[in-house]
Motif scaffolding. Structure first.
Motif, PDB file in Angstrom:
ATOM      1  N   LEU A  35     -30.390 -10.030  -8.492  1.00 42.13           N
ATOM      2  CA  LEU A  35     -30.612 -10.352  -7.163  1.00 42.13           C
ATOM      3  C   LEU A  35     -31.531  -9.993  -6.402  1.00 42.13           C
ATOM      4  O   LEU A  35     -31.863 -10.382  -5.603  1.00 42.13           O
ATOM      5  N   LYS A  36     -32.578  -9.625  -7.554  1.00 45.49           N
ATOM      6  CA  LYS A  36     -34.322  -9.560  -7.097  1.00 45.49           C
ATOM      7  C   LYS A  36     -34.261 -11.278  -7.233  1.00 45.49           C
ATOM      8  O   LYS A  36     -34.645 -11.589  -7.624  1.00 45.49           O
ATOM      9  N   GLN A  37     -35.677 -10.993  -5.879  1.00 46.19           N
ATOM     10  CA  GLN A  37     -36.472 -12.175  -5.905  1.00 46.19           C
ATOM     11  C   GLN A  37     -37.420 -12.522  -6.892  1.00 46.19           C
ATOM     12  O   GLN A  37     -37.736 -11.637  -7.079  1.00 46.19           O
ATOM     13  N   VAL A  38     -36.741 -13.718  -7.629  1.00 42.88           N
ATOM     14  CA  VAL A  38     -38.076 -14.662  -8.623  1.00 42.88           C
ATOM     15  C   VAL A  38     -38.574 -15.562  -8.465  1.00 42.88           C
ATOM     16  O   VAL A  38     -39.446 -16.029  -9.188  1.00 42.88           O
ATOM     17  N   GLY A  39     -37.995 -16.103  -7.425  1.00 41.88           N
ATOM     18  CA  GLY A  39     -39.090 -17.084  -7.278  1.00 41.88           C
ATOM     19  C   GLY A  39     -39.196 -17.757  -5.429  1.00 41.88           C
ATOM     20  O   GLY A  39     -37.980 -17.335  -5.153  1.00 41.88           O
ATOM     21  N   TRP A  40     -40.144 -18.555  -4.621  1.00 40.11           N
ATOM     22  CA  TRP A  40     -39.145 -18.755  -3.553  1.00 40.11           C
ATOM     23  C   TRP A  40     -40.265 -20.163  -3.934  1.00 40.11           C
ATOM     24  O   TRP A  40     -41.797 -20.659  -4.037  1.00 40.11           O
ATOM     25  N   VAL A  41     -39.182 -21.796  -2.605  1.00 42.56           N
ATOM     26  CA  VAL A  41     -40.073 -23.153  -3.045  1.00 42.56           C
ATOM     27  C   VAL A  41     -39.722 -23.310  -1.571  1.00 42.56           C
ATOM     28  O   VAL A  41     -39.189 -23.505  -1.226  1.00 42.56           O
ATOM     29  N   ARG A  57     -26.796 -22.876   2.545  1.00 43.07           N
ATOM     30  CA  ARG A  57     -26.180 -22.699   1.634  1.00 43.07           C
ATOM     31  C   ARG A  57     -26.957 -21.778   0.351  1.00 43.07           C
ATOM     32  O   ARG A  57     -28.252 -21.203   0.373  1.00 43.07           O
ATOM     33  N   ALA A  58     -26.066 -21.229  -1.170  1.00 41.31           N
ATOM     34  CA  ALA A  58     -25.820 -20.624  -2.214  1.00 41.31           C
ATOM     35  C   ALA A  58     -25.516 -21.708  -3.289  1.00 41.31           C
ATOM     36  O   ALA A  58     -24.970 -21.518  -3.332  1.00 41.31           O
ATOM     37  N   VAL A  59     -27.076 -21.950  -4.119  1.00 44.77           N
ATOM     38  CA  VAL A  59     -25.608 -22.662  -5.399  1.00 44.77           C
ATOM     39  C   VAL A  59     -26.135 -21.479  -6.673  1.00 44.77           C
ATOM     40  O   VAL A  59     -27.422 -21.089  -5.919  1.00 44.77           O
ATOM     41  N   VAL A  60     -25.982 -21.760  -8.243  1.00 44.45           N
ATOM     42  CA  VAL A  60     -25.397 -20.590  -8.809  1.00 44.45           C
ATOM     43  C   VAL A  60     -26.882 -21.658 -10.236  1.00 44.45           C
ATOM     44  O   VAL A  60     -25.766 -23.320 -10.088  1.00 44.45           O
ATOM     45  N   VAL A  61     -27.693 -21.765 -10.769  1.00 44.93           N
ATOM     46  CA  VAL A  61     -28.345 -22.586 -11.725  1.00 44.93           C
ATOM     47  C   VAL A  61     -28.529 -21.928 -12.531  1.00 44.93           C
ATOM     48  O   VAL A  61     -29.048 -21.121 -13.031  1.00 44.93           O
ATOM     49  N   GLY A  62     -27.622 -21.832 -14.405  1.00 42.35           N
ATOM     50  CA  GLY A  62     -27.603 -20.783 -15.157  1.00 42.35           C
ATOM     51  C   GLY A  62     -28.557 -19.443 -14.684  1.00 42.35           C
ATOM     52  O   GLY A  62     -26.618 -19.270 -13.884  1.00 42.35           O
ATOM     53  N   ASP A  63     -29.329 -18.927 -14.779  1.00 42.81           N
ATOM     54  CA  ASP A  63     -29.079 -17.218 -14.526  1.00 42.81           C
ATOM     55  C   ASP A  63     -30.086 -17.205 -12.939  1.00 42.81           C
ATOM     56  O   ASP A  63     -30.383 -15.618 -13.013  1.00 42.81           O
ATOM     57  N   VAL A  64     -29.975 -18.146 -12.275  1.00 37.33           N
ATOM     58  CA  VAL A  64     -30.390 -17.348 -11.118  1.00 37.33           C
ATOM     59  C   VAL A  64     -29.777 -18.561 -10.215  1.00 37.33           C
ATOM     60  O   VAL A  64     -29.299 -18.996  -9.893  1.00 37.33           O
ATOM     61  N   LEU A  65     -29.836 -17.376  -8.922  1.00 34.92           N
ATOM     62  CA  LEU A  65     -29.431 -17.620  -7.510  1.00 34.92           C
ATOM     63  C   LEU A  65     -29.990 -18.472  -6.877  1.00 34.92           C
ATOM     64  O   LEU A  65     -30.977 -17.719  -6.115  1.00 34.92           O
ATOM     65  N   TRP A  66     -29.848 -19.853  -6.285  1.00 37.80           N
ATOM     66  CA  TRP A  66     -30.719 -20.386  -4.985  1.00 37.80           C
ATOM     67  C   TRP A  66     -30.087 -20.059  -3.939  1.00 37.80           C
ATOM     68  O   TRP A  66     -29.283 -20.400  -3.973  1.00 37.80           O
ATOM     69  N   SER A  67     -30.506 -19.806  -2.566  1.00 37.48           N
ATOM     70  CA  SER A  67     -30.201 -19.692  -0.745  1.00 37.48           C
ATOM     71  C   SER A  67     -30.935 -20.373  -0.835  1.00 37.48           C
ATOM     72  O   SER A  67     -32.452 -20.195  -0.524  1.00 37.48           O
ATOM     73  N   VAL A  68     -30.278 -20.920  -0.016  1.00 37.46           N
ATOM     74  CA  VAL A  68     -31.077 -22.613   0.499  1.00 37.46           C
ATOM     75  C   VAL A  68     -31.570 -22.209   1.879  1.00 37.46           C
ATOM     76  O   VAL A  68     -29.960 -21.844   2.917  1.00 37.46           O
ATOM     77  N   THR A  69     -32.544 -22.643   2.621  1.00 41.59           N
ATOM     78  CA  THR A  69     -32.340 -22.300   3.669  1.00 41.59           C
ATOM     79  C   THR A  69     -33.136 -23.574   4.169  1.00 41.59           C
ATOM     80  O   THR A  69     -33.211 -24.367   3.753  1.00 41.59           O
ATOM     81  N   ASP A  70     -33.341 -24.012   5.857  1.00 41.55           N
ATOM     82  CA  ASP A  70     -33.551 -25.238   6.143  1.00 41.55           C
ATOM     83  C   ASP A  70     -36.025 -25.976   5.448  1.00 41.55           C
ATOM     84  O   ASP A  70     -35.956 -26.485   5.157  1.00 41.55           O
ATOM     85  N   GLY A  71     -36.410 -24.923   5.395  1.00 41.22           N
ATOM     86  CA  GLY A  71     -37.494 -24.512   4.757  1.00 41.22           C
ATOM     87  C   GLY A  71     -37.834 -24.159   3.592  1.00 41.22           C
ATOM     88  O   GLY A  71     -39.434 -23.925   3.674  1.00 41.22           O
ATOM     89  N   GLY A  72     -37.196 -24.103   2.932  1.00 46.44           N
ATOM     90  CA  GLY A  72     -37.448 -23.254   2.332  1.00 46.44           C
ATOM     91  C   GLY A  72     -36.143 -22.914   1.215  1.00 46.44           C
ATOM     92  O   GLY A  72     -35.175 -22.549   1.590  1.00 46.44           O
ATOM     93  N   VAL A  73     -36.224 -22.667  -0.059  1.00 45.81           N
ATOM     94  CA  VAL A  73     -35.629 -22.220  -1.146  1.00 45.81           C
ATOM     95  C   VAL A  73     -35.640 -20.555  -2.050  1.00 45.81           C
ATOM     96  O   VAL A  73     -37.054 -20.112  -2.707  1.00 45.81           O
ATOM     97  N   LEU A  74     -35.116 -19.752  -1.680  1.00 48.47           N
ATOM     98  CA  LEU A  74     -35.381 -18.181  -2.620  1.00 48.47           C
ATOM     99  C   LEU A  74     -34.636 -18.268  -3.529  1.00 48.47           C
ATOM    100  O   LEU A  74     -33.278 -18.709  -4.242  1.00 48.47           O
ATOM    101  N   ALA A  75     -35.287 -18.282  -5.018  1.00 48.91           N
ATOM    102  CA  ALA A  75     -34.057 -17.661  -5.780  1.00 48.91           C
ATOM    103  C   ALA A  75     -34.485 -16.703  -6.422  1.00 48.91           C
ATOM    104  O   ALA A  75     -35.531 -15.452  -6.140  1.00 48.91           O
ATOM    105  N   SER A  76     -33.231 -16.324  -7.525  1.00 54.84           N
ATOM    106  CA  SER A  76     -33.028 -14.611  -7.389  1.00 54.84           C
ATOM    107  C   SER A  76     -32.287 -14.464  -8.038  1.00 54.84           C
ATOM    108  O   SER A  76     -31.517 -15.295  -9.068  1.00 54.84           O
ATOM    109  N   ASN A  77     -32.775 -13.558  -9.328  1.00 52.20           N
ATOM    110  CA  ASN A  77     -32.340 -13.123 -10.024  1.00 52.20           C
ATOM    111  C   ASN A  77     -30.508 -12.754 -10.410  1.00 52.20           C
ATOM    112  O   ASN A  77     -29.936 -12.218  -9.193  1.00 52.20           O
ATOM    113  N   LEU A  78     -30.051 -13.578 -11.632  1.00 51.30           N
ATOM    114  CA  LEU A  78     -27.748 -13.914 -10.722  1.00 51.30           C
ATOM    115  C   LEU A  78     -27.603 -12.581 -10.716  1.00 51.30           C
ATOM    116  O   LEU A  78     -26.794 -11.898 -10.508  1.00 51.30           O
TER     117      LEU A  78
END
Length: 601
Positions: free
Chosen positions: A592-598, A568-589
């Motif tokens: 689309l450059k990566q800004v974080g990984w949870v 799945r992918a969701v938008v929060v503010g200026d961040v695009l969050w791409s969700v996997t079962d093992g983690g969440v990738l944060a990208s600049n909206l």
């Protein structure tokens, strides 16, 4: 058309709908419930005996595909919402966000991610005993988790069982306060979870249960006394075999209940094998109750909801028609039953009408309520010709008032989208006709245009005025799929729909083809994101839809190789969050450059 007996309420007068009925207003009639448990038992037993002496079931899964597909509209200007069919009516999914947090569920574990701190704040193993992939709904500081317990029972050669056996589906209320999830209540009830819809903080959960009959074991298939044995088992079954039970656990205390006969209504004809019940849960409550069940003797596979109505359709894939069958082959069903419940702002749903349409539905997108009418798209069981029918409620019946038939003869429906007075239907066998329909006059629906292209669209997504995105498969001229395709259609001219642009991933596929919850459409900057898998890797495909073009295609991939595919992918503010079962990738909206990984541990 299937009819329903109706009975005036003591303080009301039975009447049909007005010329332009409100979809929310409760009608002045009530469908007949059973007069007593004795009457319910007698009629269900007789109907079940008739069904259980039918020819043997076809092999394989008797359960129809539940169309949990959806269209996309953001919940607010600052964050996206789940891709849903109707604006304001939420649908269960594996990821939810309210802007402050992202809530995911995978492997029976619920996790919470703080979007500002970009870290996981808590997780909760729900201890689920149900089947399949659980989903969730969200309101305030509470999540409602839904887990299907129906499953599919093995079918022995020496039985007449033609429906799935009962499991125990679960509904859980979880407190998310402080980012640390905590279980408040657990509801476990007989039956399989069909689907759910949420309006405001109230969720309507649909469960289908089968009677619990104990059939004798037989050493060999088809003994001579099989019919007598089946009838005897049904005759000896107690009334409780038909009435689903449940238990609710809150704070270590468990209460139990069973459906009351007075809560059950009936269509004019039924098999006696399945019972649908609609439960209502307020996500703002501090604990779960019994859901104030309302039930109908019927089964269902697809759920469509508007703000004021809940429609449940039964494709009858499991039904056997003794006449005209041989060697265990079943004749096709005689149509699809549709049941409508009205949804008052507070209180229990009210079962108000039913009808029947020829053929089968693809999924929930095959239904749409507009201007006091229900539009339904179906494909014939026999010759694969398709049609769109318009129904209107009258005296407890959904009555056909208009139809357009003969769509895609020799083909079947692959996707449907209704948008106000217009409709779009994709059929496919070797090529993909996209039909444009004018439904403004319910009594005279008509085809206005047709576009033939290779491949097909498995989902049609509105992306602005007179623009549709089709997500599906490209194919050869002979109809062989060659890879995932995203098509941009211009439907400005109803007589001449056009494909403006196309993006193909050779050999690729996407979860969005079967579950449009996986699609993110963010209109603020024309961003379309969907999971994709091909020979290269699993990931997310980000596209920009600009005017008449699909541009700036970007592949987003998890930084952890063991994180699993993008879901799945969701938008929060200026961040695009791409969700996997093992983690969440944060990208600049924007970039689309990566800004974080949870990491979801």
């Amino acid at each position: 058309m299937s009819a329903l007996a109706v009975l005036p309420l003591a303080a009301c007068t039975a009447s049909g709908p007005s010329a332009e009925p409100s979809p929310v207003a409760a009608p002045a009639l009530k469908l007949v419930a059973f007069d007593s448990c004795a009457q319910l038992e007698k009629e269900l037993r007789a109907a079940a005996e008739k069904s259980y002496v039918a020819p043997p079931p076809l092999p394989g899964n008797a359960r129809a595909l539940n169309g949990a597909e959806a269209a996309s509209t953001p919940d607010s200007g600052s964050h996206s919402g789940t891709n849903v069919h109707e604006v304001g009516v939420d649908e269960p999914d594996i990821v939810k966000t309210d802007g402050r947090r992202i809530v995911t569920i995978s492997g029976g574990v619920l996790r919470v991610v703080d979007t500002a701190a970009r870290r996981q704040t808590g997780k909760l193993d729900l201890g689920l005993q149900a089947f399949g992939e659980p989903t969730l709904l969200l309101a305030g500081d509470h999540a409602l988790v839904l887990a299907d317990g129906g499953g599919i029972s093995p079918l022995r050669d020496d039985t007449r069982i033609i429906r799935p056996g009962n499991g125990r589906s679960e509904v859980l209320l979880v407190d998310l306060t402080g980012g640390t999830p905590r279980l408040l209540s657990r509801y476990r009830g007989d039956g399989r979870l069909v689907d759910a819809r949420q309006h405001g903080s109230v969720a309507r959960v649909v469960i289908s249960s089968s009677p619990d009959f104990q059939f004798p074991y037989r050493g060999g298939p088809q003994p001579e006394n099989v019919m007598e044995d089946d009838r005897g088992s049904i005759e000896r079954a107690p009334m409780e075999a038909w009435l689903p039970s449940w238990e609710i656990t809150t704070g270590g205390a468990t209460t139990r209940g069973r459906l009351e006969c007075s809560a059950v209504s009936r269509p004019e004809s039924y098999s006696g094998l399945s019972m649908l019940r609609v439960l209502s849960f307020d996500l703002n409550a501090t604990a779960l109750g019994d859901g104030e069940p309302v039930a109908v003797v019927a089964d269902g596979d697809a759920v469509y909801g508007s703000a004021g109505s809940l429609y449940i359709a039964n494709n009858q894939n499991w039904r056997m028609n003794a006449a005209g069958t041989d060697a265990g082959r079943a004749a096709p069903p005689d149509g699809t039953d549709i049941y409508r419940f009205s949804l008052p702002p507070v209180g229990q749903p009210l079962y108000v009408a039913s009808g029947k349409v020829p053929g089968r539905l693809l999924n929930q997108y095959s239904m749409s309520e507009w201007d006091g009418h229900l539009r339904v798209a179906t494909t014939s069981w026999t010759d694969d010709a398709s049609a769109v029918r318009v129904l209107r409620e009258k005296d407890g019946k959904l009555v056909e008032v208009g139809a357009v038939e003969g769509l895609g003869r020799g083909e079947r429906i692959y996707s449907v989208r209704f948008i106000g007075p217009r409709g779009y239907v994709v059929t496919f066998r070797q090529t993909d006709p996209l039909y444009s329909l004018d439904l403004a006059v319910p009594q005279k629906p008509r085809v206005t245009g047709e576009l033939k292209i290779t491949g097909y669209s498995a989902h049609l997504q509105p992306v602005g005025e007179n623009r549709l995105i089709g997500v599906g498969q490209e194919a050869t001229a002979q109809g062989r799929p060659t890879g995932m395709q995203v098509s941009l259609f211009d439907v400005t001219d109803p007589a001449a729909p056009r494909r403006l642009d196309q993006h193909v991933v050779p050999g690729g596929s996407s979860e969005a083809e079967s579950d449009p919850h996986a699609i993110l459409w963010w209109p603020a900057n024309g961003l379309l994101v969907l999971p994709v898998a091909d020979a290269r890797a699993d990931g997310a495909l980000a596209l920009r839809v600009t005017g008449d073009r699909i541009e700036q295609t970007t592949r987003l991939a998890a930084t952890d190789a063991d994180a699993g595919p993008m879901r799945r992918a969701v938008v929060v503010g200026d961040v695009l969050w791409s969700v996997t079962d093992g983690g969440v990738l944060a990208s600049n909206l924007s970039t689309l450059k990566q800004v974080g990984w949870v990491d979801l541990k």
